[in-house]
Scaffold this motif. Structure first.
Motif, PDB file in Angstrom:
ATOM      1  N   VAL A  13      23.074 -71.567  24.568  1.00  0.00           N
ATOM      2  CA  VAL A  13      23.233 -72.493  23.441  1.00  0.00           C
ATOM      3  C   VAL A  13      22.006 -72.498  22.531  1.00  0.00           C
ATOM      4  O   VAL A  13      22.112 -72.830  21.353  1.00  0.00           O
ATOM      5  CB  VAL A  13      23.550 -73.929  23.909  1.00  0.00           C
ATOM      6  CG1 VAL A  13      24.898 -73.995  24.588  1.00  0.00           C
ATOM      7  CG2 VAL A  13      22.460 -74.489  24.802  1.00  0.00           C
ATOM      8  N   ALA A  14      20.853 -72.112  23.062  1.00  0.00           N
ATOM      9  CA  ALA A  14      19.617 -72.138  22.274  1.00  0.00           C
ATOM     10  C   ALA A  14      19.428 -70.864  21.459  1.00  0.00           C
ATOM     11  O   ALA A  14      19.150 -70.915  20.265  1.00  0.00           O
ATOM     12  CB  ALA A  14      18.413 -72.349  23.191  1.00  0.00           C
ATOM     13  N   ARG A  46      31.489 -81.111  31.840  1.00  0.00           N
ATOM     14  CA  ARG A  46      31.249 -80.276  30.663  1.00  0.00           C
ATOM     15  C   ARG A  46      29.902 -79.586  30.832  1.00  0.00           C
ATOM     16  O   ARG A  46      28.895 -80.230  31.081  1.00  0.00           O
ATOM     17  CB  ARG A  46      31.240 -81.180  29.432  1.00  0.00           C
ATOM     18  CG  ARG A  46      30.857 -80.505  28.156  1.00  0.00           C
ATOM     19  CD  ARG A  46      32.108 -80.079  27.414  1.00  0.00           C
ATOM     20  NE  ARG A  46      31.711 -79.588  26.102  1.00  0.00           N
ATOM     21  CZ  ARG A  46      32.103 -78.419  25.648  1.00  0.00           C
ATOM     22  NH1 ARG A  46      32.871 -77.645  26.369  1.00  0.00           N
ATOM     23  NH2 ARG A  46      31.738 -78.019  24.458  1.00  0.00           N
ATOM     24  N   GLY A  47      29.879 -78.267  30.691  1.00  0.00           N
ATOM     25  CA  GLY A  47      28.651 -77.523  30.909  1.00  0.00           C
ATOM     26  C   GLY A  47      28.176 -76.771  29.685  1.00  0.00           C
ATOM     27  O   GLY A  47      28.959 -76.425  28.803  1.00  0.00           O
ATOM     28  N   GLN A  69      25.896 -80.090  22.142  1.00  0.00           N
ATOM     29  CA  GLN A  69      26.936 -79.428  22.937  1.00  0.00           C
ATOM     30  C   GLN A  69      27.615 -80.389  23.914  1.00  0.00           C
ATOM     31  O   GLN A  69      28.814 -80.319  24.122  1.00  0.00           O
ATOM     32  CB  GLN A  69      26.339 -78.253  23.727  1.00  0.00           C
ATOM     33  CG  GLN A  69      25.936 -77.080  22.880  1.00  0.00           C
ATOM     34  CD  GLN A  69      27.128 -76.323  22.329  1.00  0.00           C
ATOM     35  OE1 GLN A  69      28.124 -76.124  23.014  1.00  0.00           O
ATOM     36  NE2 GLN A  69      27.033 -75.911  21.083  1.00  0.00           N
ATOM     37  N   LEU A  70      26.807 -81.274  24.523  1.00  0.00           N
ATOM     38  CA  LEU A  70      27.348 -82.160  25.554  1.00  0.00           C
ATOM     39  C   LEU A  70      27.688 -83.560  25.036  1.00  0.00           C
ATOM     40  O   LEU A  70      28.163 -84.403  25.796  1.00  0.00           O
ATOM     41  CB  LEU A  70      26.345 -82.269  26.712  1.00  0.00           C
ATOM     42  CG  LEU A  70      26.003 -80.944  27.406  1.00  0.00           C
ATOM     43  CD1 LEU A  70      24.931 -81.160  28.454  1.00  0.00           C
ATOM     44  CD2 LEU A  70      27.232 -80.305  28.016  1.00  0.00           C
ATOM     45  N   ASP A  71      27.459 -83.811  23.747  1.00  0.00           N
ATOM     46  CA  ASP A  71      27.752 -85.110  23.122  1.00  0.00           C
ATOM     47  C   ASP A  71      27.115 -86.285  23.860  1.00  0.00           C
ATOM     48  O   ASP A  71      27.749 -87.316  24.089  1.00  0.00           O
ATOM     49  CB  ASP A  71      29.275 -85.337  23.031  1.00  0.00           C
ATOM     50  CG  ASP A  71      29.925 -84.411  22.029  1.00  0.00           C
ATOM     51  OD1 ASP A  71      29.252 -84.038  21.048  1.00  0.00           O
ATOM     52  OD2 ASP A  71      31.104 -84.062  22.227  1.00  0.00           O
ATOM     53  N   VAL A  72      25.849 -86.108  24.236  1.00  0.00           N
ATOM     54  CA  VAL A  72      25.120 -87.180  24.923  1.00  0.00           C
ATOM     55  C   VAL A  72      23.623 -86.961  24.691  1.00  0.00           C
ATOM     56  O   VAL A  72      23.191 -85.843  24.420  1.00  0.00           O
ATOM     57  CB  VAL A  72      25.460 -87.181  26.442  1.00  0.00           C
ATOM     58  CG1 VAL A  72      24.873 -85.990  27.141  1.00  0.00           C
ATOM     59  CG2 VAL A  72      25.031 -88.465  27.107  1.00  0.00           C
TER      60      VAL A  72
END
Length: 92
Positions: A13-14, A46-47, A69-72
């Motif tokens: 993701v980075a 969710r990963g 990505q993880l909405d947190v």
């Protein structure tokens, strides 16, 4: 006859690199909203995957990519745990 197995690839993701799953670390958000580092890669939830490099973790921290990505909101301890795991593995 030799059987060639398909190597599962995941996207960091980075950095956006496609790498084998074993060269990545998974960060998971559970249904309850708890964020944890998944070393085994099998926790439910969710990963998101990050490359096993401090550079990638610092990019993810700076741009808040894991949070998006993880909405947190990602606690700072998660980034510290990722860097610790990467350093421990590089020593071995």
């Amino acid at each position: 006859m030799v059987v060639n197995r398909k190597v599962p690839l995941r996207k960091c993701v980075a950095t956006g690199e496609m790498l084998p799953k074993k060269e990545m670390i998974r960060v998971v958000r559970s249904k309850e909203g708890e964020v944890s580092v998944d070393v085994s890669g099998k926790k439910p939830g969710r990963g998101a995957y990050v490359s096993k490099s401090e550079e990638a973790v610092n990019i993810a921290r700076k741009k808040n990519v894991l949070g998006h990505q993880l909405d947190v909101k990602i606690p700072e301890e998660i980034y510290e745990e990722l860097i610790l795991l990467i350093r421990r593995e590089s020593i071995l």
